[in-house]
Design an enzyme around this catalytic site. Structure first.
Site, mmCIF file in Angstrom:
data_model
loop_
_atom_site.group_PDB
_atom_site.id
_atom_site.type_symbol
_atom_site.label_atom_id
_atom_site.label_comp_id
_atom_site.label_asym_id
_atom_site.label_seq_id
_atom_site.Cartn_x
_atom_site.Cartn_y
_atom_site.Cartn_z
ATOM 1 N N LYS A 173 44.710 57.916 38.184
ATOM 2 C CA LYS A 173 43.392 56.765 38.313
ATOM 3 C C LYS A 173 42.605 57.743 37.326
ATOM 4 O O LYS A 173 41.607 58.780 37.620
ATOM 5 C CB LYS A 173 43.298 57.226 39.794
ATOM 6 C CG LYS A 173 43.645 56.179 40.435
ATOM 7 C CD LYS A 173 42.692 55.574 41.950
ATOM 8 C CE LYS A 173 41.888 54.981 41.627
ATOM 9 N NZ LYS A 173 42.301 53.462 41.599
HETATM 10 N N1 PMP Z 1 46.074 49.451 40.538
HETATM 11 C C1 PMP Z 1 44.901 49.467 39.826
HETATM 12 C C2 PMP Z 1 44.532 49.573 38.285
HETATM 13 C C3 PMP Z 1 43.712 49.943 40.491
HETATM 14 O O1 PMP Z 1 42.333 50.137 40.301
HETATM 15 C C4 PMP Z 1 44.073 50.057 42.069
HETATM 16 C C5 PMP Z 1 42.890 50.316 42.619
HETATM 17 N N2 PMP Z 1 42.727 52.126 43.387
HETATM 18 C C6 PMP Z 1 45.339 49.772 42.821
HETATM 19 C C7 PMP Z 1 46.297 49.448 41.729
HETATM 20 C C8 PMP Z 1 45.570 49.830 44.097
HETATM 21 O O2 PMP Z 1 46.166 51.162 44.669
HETATM 22 P P1 PMP Z 1 45.090 51.648 45.947
HETATM 23 O O3 PMP Z 1 46.100 50.495 46.873
HETATM 24 O O4 PMP Z 1 45.443 53.021 46.312
HETATM 25 O O5 PMP Z 1 44.041 51.489 46.246
#
Ligand code: PMP
Length: 323
Positions: A173
């Protein structure tokens, strides 16, 4: 069908600016958000050299409890993502989890909230590199209901490709990487769709703009593999466990083609912001019969009940904020 603008307006928390009065953590102390300031020369502001997380806490009105969903897991992922940018966190996952609880208590939230930790290159420097740049850590929180509609959204496959792992890794991220999402979601909104669907450079389905994607074909649940330039979502992992352990459905991780989306019986997105968001149309084609499918419905119901604590299973996924 309403416009994207109308649907966004129906989710007011997203359109509002975060309160300057709320408590944040910045420069090693708790301060009001109004006082959590950075210099315009900050490296991360100029080059997107930050690592962030998104964490949700759910309010259970009956038990008057706020439960953070998979709190420690988010900081474990953040610590790993920080290796990509060679930026250290000031403390380990347990201490960061405790700091989050303290932040939520100070804000005394009695509603669903979103927490945003941010580790970034704070040096006032224009040197485009990763080494020798002072790191910093900040965190803020704010009330948040739905981020994407959860009553059946529309999606569009966009022309922007997901950044490949060898260009800007989507696995972490990384703040700057979200330009890719912003471009994709902007295009999706132009097409009057709520969420974007990325293809990889190789042309296979990757993920949503800010969510992972699942499809159901003939009773089989499938999702793109971690090598499809996706963020390795914590909600994705939770959905896979719920499907296996509660519905007896193993998820197949495999390459998915664009046209499989059109043929699928069910499609849904998931993520911390997205939660479980059923998709009822893609590129103006109805998915299945155009209504929320039965497997999606069961997974969504399980997710919300467990995250909120109404369903007591998976207690290790919830951290109580109040004593
Ligand atoms: N893909 C992207 C590009 C994201 O920004 C997110 C949100 N964090 C997710 C998938 C989902 O990840 P998570 O379930 O860990 O929030």
């Amino acid at each position: 069908m309403s416009t994207v603008e109308e649907r966004l307006a129906a989710m007011p928390a997203l359109g509002t600016e975060i309160s300057e009065e709320s408590w944040a953590f910045h420069d090693e102390q708790f301060v009001r958000l109004a006082d959590a300031k950075v210099s315009i020369a900050t490296h991360a502001l100029n080059y997107g050299t930050g690592v962030f997380e998104g964490i949700r806490a759910y309010w259970d009105a009956e038990r008057e409890q706020l439960s953070v969903f998979r709190l420690r897991d988010h900081f474990v992922r953040m610590e790993r993502d920080c290796r990509i940018l060679r930026t250290p966190l000031p403390m380990g996952p347990d201490a960061l989890a405790a700091l989050t609880i303290e932040l939520l208590r100070r804000n005394a939230y009695r509603q669903d909230v979103y927490v945003r930790p941010l580790a970034y290159k704070a040096a006032r420097s224009i040197k485009v590199a990763l080494d020798g740049l002072r790191p910093a850590f900040s965190m803020f929180a704010f009330p948040l209901g739905a981020y994407l509609p959860t009553n059946g959204l529309s999606a569009a496959v966009v022309s922007w490709r997901r950044t490949s792992d060898n260009a800007i890794p989507a696995r972490g991220k990384l703040t700057g990487a979200y330009i890719n999402t912003a471009l994709a979601v902007d295009e999706a909104h132009d097409k009057n769709a709520d969420e974007a669907i990325f293809l990889t450079e190789a042309g296979h389905v990757s993920e949503g703009g800010s969510s992972n994607i699942f499809i159901v074909r003939d009773g089989v649940l499938a999702t793109p593999p971690v090598s499809a330039d996706i963020l390795e979502g914590i909600t994705r992992a939770s959905v896979m466990r719920l499907a296996a352990e509660k519905l007896g459905l193993q998820t197949v991780e495999r390459e998915i083609d664009r046209t499989e989306l059109y043929l699928a019986d069910e499609v849904f997105f998931c993520g911390t912001g997205a939660q479980v968001a059923p998709c009822v149309s893609i590129d103006r084609r109805p998915i299945g019969d155009g209504h929320i499918g039965p497997i999606t419905k069961r997974i969504g119901d399980l997710y919300f009940a467990i995250a909120r604590g109404e369903d007591p299973s998976y207690p290790e996924w919830r951290t109580a904020v109040y004593a």
